[in-house]
Write a protein that holds these residues in place. Structure first.
Motif, PDB file in Angstrom:
ATOM      1  N   GLY A 160      13.591 -13.846 -18.659  1.00  0.00           N
ATOM      2  CA  GLY A 160      14.776 -12.976 -17.854  1.00  0.00           C
ATOM      3  C   GLY A 160      15.496 -14.070 -16.783  1.00  0.00           C
ATOM      4  O   GLY A 160      14.871 -14.870 -17.286  1.00  0.00           O
ATOM      5  N   TYR A 161      16.940 -13.798 -16.183  1.00  0.00           N
ATOM      6  CA  TYR A 161      17.524 -14.626 -15.315  1.00  0.00           C
ATOM      7  C   TYR A 161      17.406 -14.272 -14.379  1.00  0.00           C
ATOM      8  O   TYR A 161      17.067 -12.371 -13.441  1.00  0.00           O
ATOM      9  N   ASP A 162      17.701 -14.598 -12.711  1.00  0.00           N
ATOM     10  CA  ASP A 162      17.513 -14.799 -11.876  1.00  0.00           C
ATOM     11  C   ASP A 162      18.857 -13.649 -11.518  1.00  0.00           C
ATOM     12  O   ASP A 162      19.006 -14.183 -10.152  1.00  0.00           O
ATOM     13  N   LEU A 163      19.263 -12.511 -11.668  1.00  0.00           N
ATOM     14  CA  LEU A 163      20.874 -11.996 -11.469  1.00  0.00           C
ATOM     15  C   LEU A 163      20.389 -11.320 -10.385  1.00  0.00           C
ATOM     16  O   LEU A 163      21.304 -10.822  -9.800  1.00  0.00           O
ATOM     17  N   LEU A 164      19.670  -9.982 -10.778  1.00  0.00           N
ATOM     18  CA  LEU A 164      19.452  -8.743 -10.652  1.00  0.00           C
ATOM     19  C   LEU A 164      17.881  -8.615 -10.045  1.00  0.00           C
ATOM     20  O   LEU A 164      16.805  -9.370 -10.526  1.00  0.00           O
ATOM     21  N   ASP A 165      17.700  -7.832  -8.439  1.00  0.00           N
ATOM     22  CA  ASP A 165      15.939  -7.517  -8.595  1.00  0.00           C
ATOM     23  C   ASP A 165      16.340  -5.997  -9.073  1.00  0.00           C
ATOM     24  O   ASP A 165      16.498  -5.453  -9.709  1.00  0.00           O
ATOM     25  N   ASN A 166      14.569  -5.520  -9.049  1.00  0.00           N
ATOM     26  CA  ASN A 166      14.300  -4.460  -9.230  1.00  0.00           C
ATOM     27  C   ASN A 166      14.422  -3.488  -8.965  1.00  0.00           C
ATOM     28  O   ASN A 166      15.501  -2.630  -9.166  1.00  0.00           O
ATOM     29  N   ASN A 167      15.307  -3.428  -8.231  1.00  0.00           N
ATOM     30  CA  ASN A 167      15.776  -2.338  -6.910  1.00  0.00           C
ATOM     31  C   ASN A 167      17.446  -2.102  -7.900  1.00  0.00           C
ATOM     32  O   ASN A 167      17.512  -1.307  -8.179  1.00  0.00           O
ATOM     33  N   GLN A 168      17.713  -3.116  -7.741  1.00  0.00           N
ATOM     34  CA  GLN A 168      19.541  -3.033  -8.764  1.00  0.00           C
ATOM     35  C   GLN A 168      19.403  -3.076 -10.040  1.00  0.00           C
ATOM     36  O   GLN A 168      20.228  -2.353 -10.923  1.00  0.00           O
ATOM     37  N   VAL A 169      18.332  -3.523 -10.741  1.00  0.00           N
ATOM     38  CA  VAL A 169      17.913  -3.029 -12.136  1.00  0.00           C
ATOM     39  C   VAL A 169      17.329  -1.144 -12.495  1.00  0.00           C
ATOM     40  O   VAL A 169      18.202  -1.143 -13.359  1.00  0.00           O
ATOM     41  N   ASN A 170      16.943  -0.980 -11.423  1.00  0.00           N
ATOM     42  CA  ASN A 170      16.744   0.156 -11.010  1.00  0.00           C
ATOM     43  C   ASN A 170      17.889   1.412 -10.754  1.00  0.00           C
ATOM     44  O   ASN A 170      18.152   2.073 -11.780  1.00  0.00           O
ATOM     45  N   GLU A 209       0.761  -1.368   0.191  1.00  0.00           N
ATOM     46  CA  GLU A 209      -0.317  -0.114   0.535  1.00  0.00           C
ATOM     47  C   GLU A 209       1.068   1.323  -0.276  1.00  0.00           C
ATOM     48  O   GLU A 209       2.013   1.557   1.057  1.00  0.00           O
ATOM     49  N   GLY A 210       0.931   1.958  -1.011  1.00  0.00           N
ATOM     50  CA  GLY A 210       0.831   3.479  -0.983  1.00  0.00           C
ATOM     51  C   GLY A 210       2.466   3.655  -1.848  1.00  0.00           C
ATOM     52  O   GLY A 210       2.961   4.071  -1.833  1.00  0.00           O
ATOM     53  N   GLY A 211       3.152   2.370  -1.919  1.00  0.00           N
ATOM     54  CA  GLY A 211       4.411   2.038  -2.056  1.00  0.00           C
ATOM     55  C   GLY A 211       5.455   1.358  -0.887  1.00  0.00           C
ATOM     56  O   GLY A 211       5.691   0.397  -1.575  1.00  0.00           O
ATOM     57  N   GLN A 212       5.682   2.023   0.460  1.00  0.00           N
ATOM     58  CA  GLN A 212       6.307   1.774   0.919  1.00  0.00           C
ATOM     59  C   GLN A 212       7.742   1.337   0.772  1.00  0.00           C
ATOM     60  O   GLN A 212       8.118   0.385   0.655  1.00  0.00           O
ATOM     61  N   ARG A 213       8.095   2.644   0.263  1.00  0.00           N
ATOM     62  CA  ARG A 213       9.384   2.478   0.058  1.00  0.00           C
ATOM     63  C   ARG A 213      10.691   2.349   0.700  1.00  0.00           C
ATOM     64  O   ARG A 213      10.452   2.462   1.760  1.00  0.00           O
ATOM     65  N   THR A 214      11.925   1.216   1.017  1.00  0.00           N
ATOM     66  CA  THR A 214      12.568   1.511   2.098  1.00  0.00           C
ATOM     67  C   THR A 214      13.667   2.096   1.935  1.00  0.00           C
ATOM     68  O   THR A 214      13.691   2.737   1.134  1.00  0.00           O
ATOM     69  N   ALA A 215      14.985   1.743   2.471  1.00  0.00           N
ATOM     70  CA  ALA A 215      16.313   2.620   2.854  1.00  0.00           C
ATOM     71  C   ALA A 215      16.231   2.157   1.420  1.00  0.00           C
ATOM     72  O   ALA A 215      17.040   2.708   0.930  1.00  0.00           O
ATOM     73  N   MET A 216      16.657   0.717   0.878  1.00  0.00           N
ATOM     74  CA  MET A 216      17.774   0.047  -0.443  1.00  0.00           C
ATOM     75  C   MET A 216      16.581   0.621  -1.435  1.00  0.00           C
ATOM     76  O   MET A 216      17.327   1.778  -2.679  1.00  0.00           O
ATOM     77  N   GLN A 217      15.825   0.558  -1.353  1.00  0.00           N
ATOM     78  CA  GLN A 217      15.037   1.157  -2.358  1.00  0.00           C
ATOM     79  C   GLN A 217      15.599   2.629  -2.746  1.00  0.00           C
ATOM     80  O   GLN A 217      15.597   3.345  -3.871  1.00  0.00           O
ATOM     81  N   VAL A 218      14.990   3.659  -1.884  1.00  0.00           N
ATOM     82  CA  VAL A 218      15.267   5.300  -1.996  1.00  0.00           C
ATOM     83  C   VAL A 218      17.033   5.050  -2.297  1.00  0.00           C
ATOM     84  O   VAL A 218      17.497   6.053  -3.121  1.00  0.00           O
ATOM     85  N   ALA A 219      17.663   4.383  -1.699  1.00  0.00           N
ATOM     86  CA  ALA A 219      19.472   4.600  -1.844  1.00  0.00           C
ATOM     87  C   ALA A 219      19.698   4.594  -3.948  1.00  0.00           C
ATOM     88  O   ALA A 219      20.108   5.073  -4.283  1.00  0.00           O
TER      89      ALA A 219
END
Length: 283
Positions: free
Chosen positions: A253-263, A77-87
């Motif tokens: 795809g291959y499971d090499l990077l997650d969404n945060n790392q891709v961003n 809900e709302g996105g709830q971005r974590t510190a990792m996502q912000v970084a």
């Protein structure tokens, strides 16, 4: 006084994110630190671009939230971005801001008066145009059914239809939305540089550069999402899933990077590319 204002605005951003549920507690702390660093830069354009990105991103995250819940099991809900996502969405821009302040803090009336300062700001624009032009906006902007998105690129070297919400999935409207996201960043930079930082002319060229950066960034993000980030589809929930079970099947795809790392990779790549290309062509 400048330090006090910086702290107050940064705290306000963090509490706003918590109240609107666009940030988790760790994400609010991360946003506070990004705000402190960015607002400490003597050139107001850095702050304006960050604020425009933050508030437009928060609005889009909450837009049609009910529809987003049906697209992926990882929705919060709302996105709830974590510190990792912000970084991952702000680290490149924040580092650019630190470098600029270190070399040019208090030295320039207009941040585009110096060649090195311009290069850094081109990169900054490229970074936030990429983040603001994220092609996932497509998931909520047009009606879609299963199989209506296309992967821009896949390991089989051809376009393929995929479920809405698939990593790397794009459509014409999604690409247009990416251009618009970059346009908004460019326009805010032009206005702030002219009125707040006291430059003697409107640097209109920032708008097409930012618009192109939004498009290029979304393409790079899509290519990475379609190749080095795995997308699974759950037949039971009829959603894109991050968990491998007997009920999920591989979409791409291959499971090499997650969404945060891709961003992070896409925004960093676009920042460098746009920075040096714009510097070479425009100067």
């Amino acid at each position: 006084m400048h330090i006090l204002i910086t702290v107050i605005i940064s705290l306000a951003l963090a509490f706003h994110g918590l109240r609107k549920k666009s940030l988790a507690k760790s994400g609010a702390l991360g946003a506070f630190l990004v705000g402190i660093i960015t607002l400490s830069n003597d050139q107001l354009a850095f702050t304006v671009v960050l604020l425009v990105f933050y508030f437009t991103g928060s609005r889009l995250t909450k837009y049609k939230a009910e529809r987003k819940k049906k697209l992926g099991e990882a929705y919060q809900e709302g996105g709830q971005r974590t510190a990792m996502q912000v970084a991952c969405n702000a680290l490149t821009g924040t580092i650019i801001c630190i470098i600029h302040q270190y070399y040019y803090g208090g030295q320039l009336k207009c941040l585009l008066d110096d060649h090195g300062s311009r290069l850094l700001f081109w990169m900054y624009i490229g970074h936030y145009s990429t983040c603001n032009g994220d092609t996932r906006i497509i998931d909520v902007l047009e009606p879609q059914n299963y199989g209506s998105e296309k992967l821009l690129f896949c390991l089989y070297q051809h376009l393929m239809q995929v479920p809405p919400g698939t990593n790397g999935g794009v459509s014409p409207l999604g690409l247009l939305a990416s251009v618009l996201g970059g346009f908004i960043i460019g326009a805010s930079a032009v206005i702030s540089i002219y009125f707040a930082d006291g430059c003697n002319r409107l640097y209109i060229e920032l708008i097409p550069v930012a618009s192109i950066a939004g498009l290029i960034g979304s393409i790079i993000d899509s290519i990475l999402g379609a190749t080095v980030q795995i997308s699974l589809y759950s037949e039971k929930s009829r959603m894109i899933s991050n968990s491998k079970t007997e009920e999920t099947k591989l979409v791409s795809g291959y499971d090499l990077l997650d969404n945060n790392q891709v961003n992070f990779v896409s925004s960093l790549t676009t920042a460098l590319l746009i920075g040096f290309v714009a510097d070479y062509i425009i100067g």
